[in-house]
Motif scaffolding. Structure first.
Motif, short mmCIF file in Angstrom:
data_model
loop_
_atom_site.label_atom_id
_atom_site.label_comp_id
_atom_site.label_asym_id
_atom_site.label_seq_id
_atom_site.Cartn_x
_atom_site.Cartn_y
_atom_site.Cartn_z
N ASN A 57 12.85 1.73 3.51
CA ASN A 57 13.54 2.83 3.30
C ASN A 57 13.74 3.05 1.80
N GLY A 58 13.82 1.81 1.02
CA GLY A 58 13.80 1.94 -0.58
C GLY A 58 12.54 2.56 -0.97
N ILE A 59 11.44 2.42 -0.39
CA ILE A 59 10.22 3.11 -0.69
C ILE A 59 10.18 4.31 -0.59
N LYS A 60 10.84 4.79 0.65
CA LYS A 60 10.76 6.32 1.18
C LYS A 60 11.77 7.13 0.29
N TYR A 61 13.09 6.64 0.14
CA TYR A 61 14.03 7.43 -0.26
C TYR A 61 14.31 6.69 -1.90
N LYS A 98 3.94 5.19 -6.01
CA LYS A 98 4.18 4.69 -7.26
C LYS A 98 5.65 3.95 -7.36
N VAL A 99 5.84 3.13 -6.50
CA VAL A 99 6.92 2.49 -6.40
C VAL A 99 6.49 1.10 -6.84
N GLN A 100 7.24 0.51 -7.84
CA GLN A 100 7.17 -0.90 -8.10
C GLN A 100 8.07 -1.97 -6.98
N CYS A 119 11.47 1.79 -8.28
CA CYS A 119 11.58 0.22 -8.22
C CYS A 119 12.33 -0.15 -7.25
N VAL A 120 11.87 -1.01 -6.24
CA VAL A 120 12.61 -1.66 -5.03
C VAL A 120 12.49 -3.19 -5.17
N GLU A 160 0.81 -1.03 0.08
CA GLU A 160 -0.06 0.04 0.17
C GLU A 160 1.00 1.27 -0.03
N MET A 161 1.83 1.25 0.71
CA MET A 161 2.84 2.44 1.02
C MET A 161 3.54 2.52 -0.35
#
Length: 157
Positions: free
Chosen positions: A58-62, A28-30, A66-67, A22-23
């Motif tokens: 962290n990957g999503i935030k910063y 808009k991060v894959q 794509c993570v 959801e986050m």
């Protein structure tokens, strides 16, 4: 102590990504799970979940768009890797990034919230399992966080 048992890493990773979906969607991060389906590690699944959760969050935030979590085995070691395609981390802070309360970008962290403990917790959990945590990054080219564990696993203490 650690609650050690055989953990299916693909399933564990799937759980982490589902929890953060959801986050990620909001930003808009894959999220991508590239962990082989049959890969296992003798580990404490709750703690490992927490470590991966911190890295993916962290990957999503910063990060960028794509993570991805990948994993593989070589020479008696298992490498779990969380990669993002974000702004990257300056070389001079890569060594310090796992220190407690260390921040790469203080202003941005305040805005994002968080304690500055996420990565030191990741390192602590990895070390409890006899492993090492490191980051590889270049500015503008994203970051890869590697958690490397002995495949023999940890002896229960």
């Amino acid at each position: 102590g650690l609650d050690l048992r055989e953990v299916n890493l693909h399933q564990l990773t799937k759980g982490v990504l589902d929890a953060l979906r959801e986050m990620a969607d909001k930003k808009k991060v894959q999220l991508k799970n590239s962990v082989p389906e049959d890969l296992t590690l003798r580990a404490d699944s709750q703690r490992l979940f927490q470590a991966l959760n911190n890295l993916v969050e962290n990957g999503i935030k910063y990060g960028g768009e794509c993570v991805c979590i990948s994993a593989g085995e070589t020479d008696g070691e298992l490498d779990l890797c969380v990669t993002d395609d974000g702004p990257g981390i300056p070389a001079e802070v890569c060594d310090r990034i796992f220190e407690r309360f260390f921040r790469v970008d203080k202003a941005r962290s305040r805005e994002m919230g968080g304690t500055g403990l996420g990565l030191s917790i990741v390192k602590h959990i990895t070390q409890l399992h006899g492993g090492t945590a490191r980051v590889e990054s270049q500015l503008g080219e994203g970051a890869s966080f590697h958690l490397t564990f002995p495949t023999a696993g940890v002896e229960a203490t």
